[in-house]
Enzyme design. Structure first.
Site, PDB file in Angstrom:
ATOM      1  N   THR A 192       0.831  -1.207   0.000  1.00 36.02           N
ATOM      2  CA  THR A 192       0.000   0.000   0.000  1.00 36.02           C
ATOM      3  C   THR A 192       0.868   1.260   0.000  1.00 36.02           C
ATOM      4  OG1 THR A 192      -1.634  -1.218   1.278  1.00 36.02           O
ATOM      5  CG2 THR A 192      -1.855   1.171   1.271  1.00 36.02           C
TER       6      THR A 192
ATOM      7  N   VAL B  42       3.400   7.695  12.703  1.00 35.53           N
ATOM      8  CA  VAL B  42       2.286   8.117  13.567  1.00 35.53           C
ATOM      9  C   VAL B  42       1.395   9.058  12.773  1.00 35.53           C
ATOM     10  CG1 VAL B  42       1.599   9.276  15.698  1.00 35.53           C
ATOM     11  CG2 VAL B  42       3.784   8.060  15.596  1.00 35.53           C
TER      12      VAL B  42
ATOM     13  N   GLY C 280      -0.328   8.791   9.828  1.00 37.74           N
ATOM     14  CA  GLY C 280       0.260   8.730   8.475  1.00 37.74           C
ATOM     15  C   GLY C 280       0.414  10.029   7.709  1.00 37.74           C
TER      16      GLY C 280
ATOM     17  N   GLY D  76      -9.321  -1.803   4.289  1.00 33.86           N
ATOM     18  CA  GLY D  76      -7.851  -1.787   4.391  1.00 33.86           C
ATOM     19  C   GLY D  76      -7.332  -0.866   5.483  1.00 33.86           C
TER      20      GLY D  76
ATOM     21  N   LYS E 168       2.094   4.189  18.873  1.00 35.04           N
ATOM     22  CA  LYS E 168       2.173   5.569  18.368  1.00 35.04           C
ATOM     23  C   LYS E 168       2.308   6.560  19.528  1.00 35.04           C
ATOM     24  CE  LYS E 168      -0.461   4.279  14.266  1.00 35.04           C
ATOM     25  NZ  LYS E 168      -1.815   4.033  13.750  1.00 35.04           N
TER      26      LYS E 168
HETATM   27  N1  NDP Z   1      -1.067   1.109   5.176  1.00 36.03           N
HETATM   28  C1  NDP Z   1      -1.059   2.261   5.832  1.00 36.03           C
HETATM   29  O1  NDP Z   1      -1.952   3.090   5.672  1.00 36.03           O
HETATM   30  C2  NDP Z   1       0.023   2.571   6.798  1.00 36.03           C
HETATM   31  C3  NDP Z   1       1.090   1.723   6.973  1.00 36.03           C
HETATM   32  N2  NDP Z   1       2.097   2.056   7.821  1.00 36.03           N
HETATM   33  C4  NDP Z   1       3.245   1.162   7.969  1.00 36.03           C
HETATM   34  O2  NDP Z   1       3.915   1.062   6.711  1.00 36.03           O
HETATM   35  C5  NDP Z   1       4.486  -0.225   6.555  1.00 36.03           C
HETATM   36  C6  NDP Z   1       3.961  -0.866   5.280  1.00 36.03           C
HETATM   37  O3  NDP Z   1       2.567  -0.966   5.349  1.00 36.03           O
HETATM   38  P1  NDP Z   1       1.710  -1.406   4.054  1.00 36.03           P
HETATM   39  O4  NDP Z   1       2.237  -0.762   2.840  1.00 36.03           O
HETATM   40  O5  NDP Z   1       0.300  -1.182   4.461  1.00 36.03           O
HETATM   41  O6  NDP Z   1       2.008  -2.971   4.021  1.00 36.03           O
HETATM   42  P2  NDP Z   1       1.699  -3.997   2.845  1.00 36.03           P
HETATM   43  O7  NDP Z   1       1.437  -5.294   3.499  1.00 36.03           O
HETATM   44  O8  NDP Z   1       0.677  -3.446   1.923  1.00 36.03           O
HETATM   45  O9  NDP Z   1       3.084  -4.052   2.041  1.00 36.03           O
HETATM   46  C7  NDP Z   1       4.228  -4.680   2.542  1.00 36.03           C
HETATM   47  C8  NDP Z   1       5.234  -4.764   1.409  1.00 36.03           C
HETATM   48  O10 NDP Z   1       6.430  -5.307   1.902  1.00 36.03           O
HETATM   49  C9  NDP Z   1       6.812  -6.457   1.125  1.00 36.03           C
HETATM   50  N3  NDP Z   1       7.423  -7.407   2.051  1.00 36.03           N
HETATM   51  C10 NDP Z   1       6.902  -7.902   3.186  1.00 36.03           C
HETATM   52  N4  NDP Z   1       7.761  -8.741   3.783  1.00 36.03           N
HETATM   53  C11 NDP Z   1       8.857  -8.777   2.992  1.00 36.03           C
HETATM   54  C12 NDP Z   1      10.095  -9.452   3.050  1.00 36.03           C
HETATM   55  N5  NDP Z   1      10.394 -10.276   4.051  1.00 36.03           N
HETATM   56  N6  NDP Z   1      11.004  -9.256   2.066  1.00 36.03           N
HETATM   57  C13 NDP Z   1      10.725  -8.420   1.034  1.00 36.03           C
HETATM   58  N7  NDP Z   1       9.564  -7.730   0.922  1.00 36.03           N
HETATM   59  C14 NDP Z   1       8.654  -7.917   1.884  1.00 36.03           C
HETATM   60  C15 NDP Z   1       5.535  -6.984   0.506  1.00 36.03           C
HETATM   61  O11 NDP Z   1       5.825  -7.686  -0.691  1.00 36.03           O
HETATM   62  P3  NDP Z   1       4.692  -8.231  -1.684  1.00 36.03           P
HETATM   63  O12 NDP Z   1       4.097  -7.020  -2.321  1.00 36.03           O
HETATM   64  O13 NDP Z   1       5.419  -9.073  -2.662  1.00 36.03           O
HETATM   65  O14 NDP Z   1       3.736  -8.976  -0.824  1.00 36.03           O
HETATM   66  C16 NDP Z   1       4.783  -5.670   0.258  1.00 36.03           C
HETATM   67  O15 NDP Z   1       5.160  -5.110  -0.948  1.00 36.03           O
HETATM   68  C17 NDP Z   1       4.144  -0.990   7.849  1.00 36.03           C
HETATM   69  O16 NDP Z   1       5.198  -0.818   8.752  1.00 36.03           O
HETATM   70  C18 NDP Z   1       2.912  -0.258   8.345  1.00 36.03           C
HETATM   71  O17 NDP Z   1       2.702  -0.379   9.743  1.00 36.03           O
HETATM   72  C19 NDP Z   1       2.122   3.240   8.494  1.00 36.03           C
HETATM   73  C20 NDP Z   1       1.093   4.144   8.344  1.00 36.03           C
HETATM   74  C21 NDP Z   1      -0.065   3.835   7.538  1.00 36.03           C
HETATM   75  N1  LIG Z   2      -4.272   0.163  11.460  1.00 36.39           N
HETATM   76  C1  LIG Z   2      -3.806   1.517  11.540  1.00 36.39           C
HETATM   77  C2  LIG Z   2      -3.164   1.917  10.234  1.00 36.39           C
HETATM   78  C3  LIG Z   2      -2.257   3.064  10.380  1.00 36.39           C
HETATM   79  O1  LIG Z   2      -1.335   3.125  11.174  1.00 36.39           O
HETATM   80  C4  LIG Z   2      -4.996   2.432  11.841  1.00 36.39           C
HETATM   81  O2  LIG Z   2      -6.132   1.946  11.811  1.00 36.39           O
HETATM   82  O3  LIG Z   2      -4.782   3.591  12.141  1.00 36.39           O
HETATM   83 NA    NA Z   3       2.704  11.740  10.710  1.00 34.37          NA
END
Ligand code: NDP
Ligand SMILES: N[C@@H](CC=O)C(=O)O
Ligand code: NA
Length: 428
Positions: A13, A132, A134, A187, A205
């Site tokens: 994402t 924190v 986002g 999501g 956070k």
């Molecule tokens: N989603 C959100 O709105 C927010 C997310 N975050 C943080 O951002 C980070 C990412 O979140 P998000 O984008 O939602 O997560 P996703 O699950 O959507 O994406 C994770 C990505 O990392 C890759 N990945 C996971 N494990 C491995 C590994 N061992 N080796 C190589 N690649 C790997 C996955 O590969 P593949 O695509 O092939 O599966 C994928 O592309 C997390 O720390 C989350 O807490 C923070 C704020 C908001």
């Molecule tokens: N699961 C979290 C995603 C962002 O950090 C939330 O709901 O705020």
């Molecule tokens: Na922020």
């Protein structure tokens, strides 16, 4: 003009949003930093996965070490999640002189101080604005905007999933289970939503915000946590009737120059600006001794809002590179940790009691509060709970947890009290 080369760990994402912004806003970004920004290599879990963006296959790898060890790469953007293995990647990248931008609240809440120490030693930047709230620039605000002030209180709606659930329950009378399923489909929720609804995501956070606000090292275990799983529809209905909204609030507070940090469902007066924050939105209210009340509002998660913060951090890293000041912002916690004894933390309380409908009951109850020196703000009797019982809602003035625990344990031996139905902290 030499380009800045970025290694991306993760293309989910947030990673997808980062690529979209770096490519879509390239002209503007390179004008700001004076160099083109190039996504050089991207680590993913499954290279065969269909992606919603076009990315050259030759840039993808399933081995994060390939990204970390690439000497051409200047900055690592970590958006893959995970803690122990990810910490290893980040420490190795820092040891190789690469700057870090991360969205990983789990990692920063647990190991932020240690990682910042290494970053400082290696004269590297470690920026984590997206970890924190986002899309809200709150970390920058606490570090820079409030550097001149003394933060007295931070109150945050920092988990979008639980705010979405509570808002839907309040506005539409929806059931907890239905709305949680909806939040997962949209999501917002973590892969395992337990950390959202049990308050752990918000606690991570708040450990980060508390550390920044009080310039000390707040550990995750310093945060007292209660989630929203016990909040009933009845609680929400009564709250509204009494002029409150129930919110999962993270509260970091300075009392007598000692700190307390908690996450719990809280009754917030409708007149407080944070009560109006609904749906998946986040907000952070900051009270500074000099500035007074401020509040920051916006999306706490999602592809583009989160990526906005990531790319802004990337811009900051590159600007620092041009100025030759990388690593100087990684000021670790420099004040001793002075946590307030949990029993001495004081606030207003809301209690919903089911009591016998008999003469003299109210005076028996108020005597208990008086015995432990807890003074009352209001007492309201609600329509009959049953033929023989009534419900009473009591709001106290500020009372310590110790005093409230004594009141509640005394209630157990008071036969006119049939049940303590709910107890909530009150703010606003
Ligand atoms: N989603 C959100 O709105 C927010 C997310 N975050 C943080 O951002 C980070 C990412 O979140 P998000 O984008 O939602 O997560 P996703 O699950 O959507 O994406 C994770 C990505 O990392 C890759 N990945 C996971 N494990 C491995 C590994 N061992 N080796 C190589 N690649 C790997 C996955 O590969 P593949 O695509 O092939 O599966 C994928 O592309 C997390 O720390 C989350 O807490 C923070 C704020 C908001
Ligand atoms: N699961 C979290 C995603 C962002 O950090 C939330 O709901 O705020
Ligand atoms: Na922020």
């Amino acid at each position: 003009m030499k380009s800045v080369k970025v290694g991306l760990l993760g293309l989910g994402t947030v990673g997808t949003g980062v690529v979209r912004i770096v490519e879509g806003h390239q002209e503007d970004l390179s004008s700001q930093v004076g160099s083109p920004i190039v996504i050089e290599k991207v680590a993913v879990k499954n290279i065969e996965k269909t992606r919603s963006i076009d990315i050259e296959r030759s840039k993808l790898t399933e081995d994060p070490w390939e990204v970390i060890c690439d000497p051409e790469i200047d900055v690592i953007v970590e958006v893959m999640g995970g803690v122990d293995q990810t910490k290893e990647y980040i420490l190795e990248a820092l040891n190789r002189g690469k700057h870090i931008v991360t969205a990983n609240k789990d990692l920063m809440a647990l190991y932020g101080a240690e990682i910042m120490d290494v970053a400082r030693e290696k004269q590297c930047d470690i920026f984590y604005e997206a970890s924190v709230a986002g899309g809200i620039p709150i970390i920058r605000t606490l570090i820079e905007g409030f550097s001149s002030d003394r933060i007295m209180k931070i109150m945050g709606i920092v988990n979008g999933t639980t705010n979405y659930i509570l808002s839907k329950m309040s506005q539409e009378g929806a059931s907890y289970d239905d709305v949680l399923a909806e939040a997962q489909e949209l999501g917002y929720a973590e892969a395992d939503p337990t950390s959202d609804v049990e308050g752990l995501d918000a606690a991570r956070k708040m450990a980060i915000l508390g550390s920044l606000g009080f310039r000390t090292n707040v550990d995750l275990q310093d945060v007292a946590v209660r989630g929203i799983t016990t909040v009933s529809k009845e609680d929400i209905l009564y709250a509204k009737r009494m002029g409150y909204e129930i919110k999962l609030l993270g509260i970091a507070e300075r009392q007598d120059d000692e700190y307390s940090i908690s996450v719990e469902p809280t009754m917030v007066k409708h007149s407080h600006p944070i009560a109006a924050v609904s749906g998946v939105f986040n907000a952070v209210y900051v009270y500074g001794e000099a500035v007074g009340e401020t509040m920051f509002y916006g999306p706490g998660a999602g592809e583009m809002p989160t990526a906005t913060s990531i790319v802004a951090d990337l811009v900051a890293v590159i600007k620092n590179q041009k100025l030759g000041v990388n690593g100087l912002r990684a000021i670790g916690p420099y004040k001793p940790k002075k946590l307030k004894d949990d029993e001495q933390v004081a606030y207003k309380n809301y209690l919903l009691l089911q009591v016998a409908d008999k003469a003299g009951v109210l005076s028996k109850i108020t005597q208990v509060f008086a015995e432990y020196d807890v003074s009352l703000e209001s007492v309201v009797q609600s329509p009959n709970a049953s033929m023989s019982d009534v419900e009473i809602i009591i709001v106290t003035h500020n009372a310590s947890k110790a005093a409230m625990n004594k009141v509640l344990s005394h209630f157990e031996s008071l036969d006119v009290i049939r049940k303590v139905k709910s107890v909530y902290r009150v703010e606003g």
